[in-house]
Design an enzyme around this catalytic site. Structure first.
Site, PDB file in Angstrom:
ATOM      1  N   SER A  60       0.790  -1.239   0.000  1.00 45.09           N
ATOM      2  CA  SER A  60       0.000   0.000   0.000  1.00 45.09           C
ATOM      3  C   SER A  60       0.823   1.291   0.000  1.00 45.09           C
ATOM      4  CB  SER A  60      -0.941   0.032   1.203  1.00 45.09           C
ATOM      5  OG  SER A  60      -2.146  -0.597   0.861  1.00 45.09           O
ATOM      6  N   TYR A 188      -2.896  -2.055 -10.525  1.00 50.07           N
ATOM      7  CA  TYR A 188      -2.923  -2.023  -9.062  1.00 50.07           C
ATOM      8  C   TYR A 188      -2.144  -3.201  -8.471  1.00 50.07           C
ATOM      9  CZ  TYR A 188      -4.500  -2.301  -4.282  1.00 50.07           C
ATOM     10  OH  TYR A 188      -4.507  -2.397  -2.911  1.00 50.07           O
ATOM     11  N   TYR A 240      -4.484   3.305   8.094  1.00 47.16           N
ATOM     12  CA  TYR A 240      -5.767   2.609   8.198  1.00 47.16           C
ATOM     13  C   TYR A 240      -6.652   3.346   9.212  1.00 47.16           C
ATOM     14  CZ  TYR A 240      -2.749  -0.665   5.758  1.00 47.16           C
ATOM     15  OH  TYR A 240      -1.857  -1.219   4.865  1.00 47.16           O
ATOM     16  N   VAL A 258       1.063  -3.599   3.875  1.00 48.99           N
ATOM     17  CA  VAL A 258       1.071  -4.917   4.523  1.00 48.99           C
ATOM     18  C   VAL A 258       2.344  -5.722   4.225  1.00 48.99           C
ATOM     19  CG1 VAL A 258      -1.442  -5.116   4.726  1.00 48.99           C
ATOM     20  CG2 VAL A 258      -0.302  -6.032   2.698  1.00 48.99           C
TER      21      VAL A 258
END
Ligand code: GLU
Length: 305
Positions: A60, A188, A240, A258
């Site tokens: 991410s 992505y 997050y 992650v």
């Protein structure tokens, strides 16, 4: 501040988390790793300790780069028009919140729906695929021509990416995502599978910290407005649903992934940290403890006024 000592002091925190397992290739990573790089912008000096040169999947953290690149291609206004800037209160790959709230854009560019939408905005150019453009831009903004795609991680993302597929098709059905879904997802999944080091992420953080100018050659890489916008979104949604917690504890714009990497952009410092052991919210336990220590000892918190 001695970075080697900081690694030792935060090492035991690794036991408080676990490596990500929902992407099988990430489950094979050794959790007992902690590395840090600190780029002092005014001195143009990079200090590193621990697992600073270990390559890991950017995951991410790539959302920071694709967002910057989309702003570069389309302009800040166009990007701001199609994406929000608030936390969801749901997990990062939630398929619920837009349906519940009936909003017509993803909550922010760092939840998966938002990141897939941002990647979908990048069009093929001069026969270069959107991913190849992101890869080139990543190599430049991280000052590392060795960054490549890890084929095993990419295949693992593809095999287990059904929630992301459902998000992309949902956005398409709502006519929010208007480009080709397959290409958008390929972009992505591939951007998440780029292999970086914490040295690379410290360089990225240093560009953001230096108002968009690369401190290693004084060339502007992104606009000042893009740097400000992205740092603001990192501050509010980069960690997050715990972004608020870390805003109080650390006070520095940060984005983690992650794969265990994080980038932080503090006044005068770019910081890259790697430690693959994650807590329940998906945050890097030992890495954020180390960042908190750095922030306190170097007085980095942006709310110190
Ligand atoms: N590739 C991961 C996913 O799409 C990235 C998640 C993350 O790092 O937060 O689930």
């Amino acid at each position: 501040m001695n970075l080697e000592d900081a690694i030792q002091e935060n090492w035991s925190r690794i036991d408080e988390g676990q490596v990500a397992t929902y992407i099988p290739a990430l489950a094979e990573v050794d959790p007992y790793q902690l590395g840090v790089c600190l780029y002092n912008v005014s001195d143009d000096k990079l200090d590193c300790a621990g697992a600073a040169d270990v390559r890991f999947a950017i995951e991410s953290v790539s959302k920071v780069i694709s967002l910057l690149y989309a702003i570069e291609c389309l302009g800040l206004k166009a990007v701001e028009d199609c994406i929000g800037t608030r936390q969801t209160g749901f997990v990062f790959d939630t398929i619920l919140n837009m349906e519940i709230t009936k909003e017509d854009k993803p909550a922010n560019p760092f939840v998966n729906s938002g990141a897939i939408l941002i990647s979908s905005l990048i069009e093929e150019q001069d026969q270069q695929s959107p991913f190849d453009q992101i890869l080139d831009f990543t190599r430049q903004i991280c000052n590392d021509p060795q960054i490549t795609l890890d084929e095993d991680i990419y295949q693992s993302e593809l095999r287990t990416g059904d929630r992301n597929r459902s998000l992309a098709y949902y956005l398409k059905a709502r006519e929010i995502l208007t480009n080709d879904v397959t290409t958008s997802l390929e972009t992505y999944f591939k951007q998440c599978s780029m292999m970086v080091t914490c040295r690379d992420l410290a360089n990225l953080g240093a560009v953001l910290a230096n108002d968009g100018i690369a401190p290693w050659n004084n060339e502007r890489m992104i606009s000042s407005d893009a740097a400000t916008y992205v740092k603001s979104v990192m501050m509010t949604t980069g960690l997050y649903n715990e972004s608020g917690t870390y805003s109080v504890k650390i006070g520095v714009p940060t984005k983690s992934g992650v794969g265990g990497g994080l980038v932080a952009a503090a006044p005068n410092y770019g910081i890259g940290i790697f430690s693959p052991s994650l807590d329940q919210a998906g945050n890097i336990v030992a890495g954020l403890a180390l960042l908190e220590q750095l922030s306190k000892e170097l007085d980095l918190g942006i709310f110190k006024y």
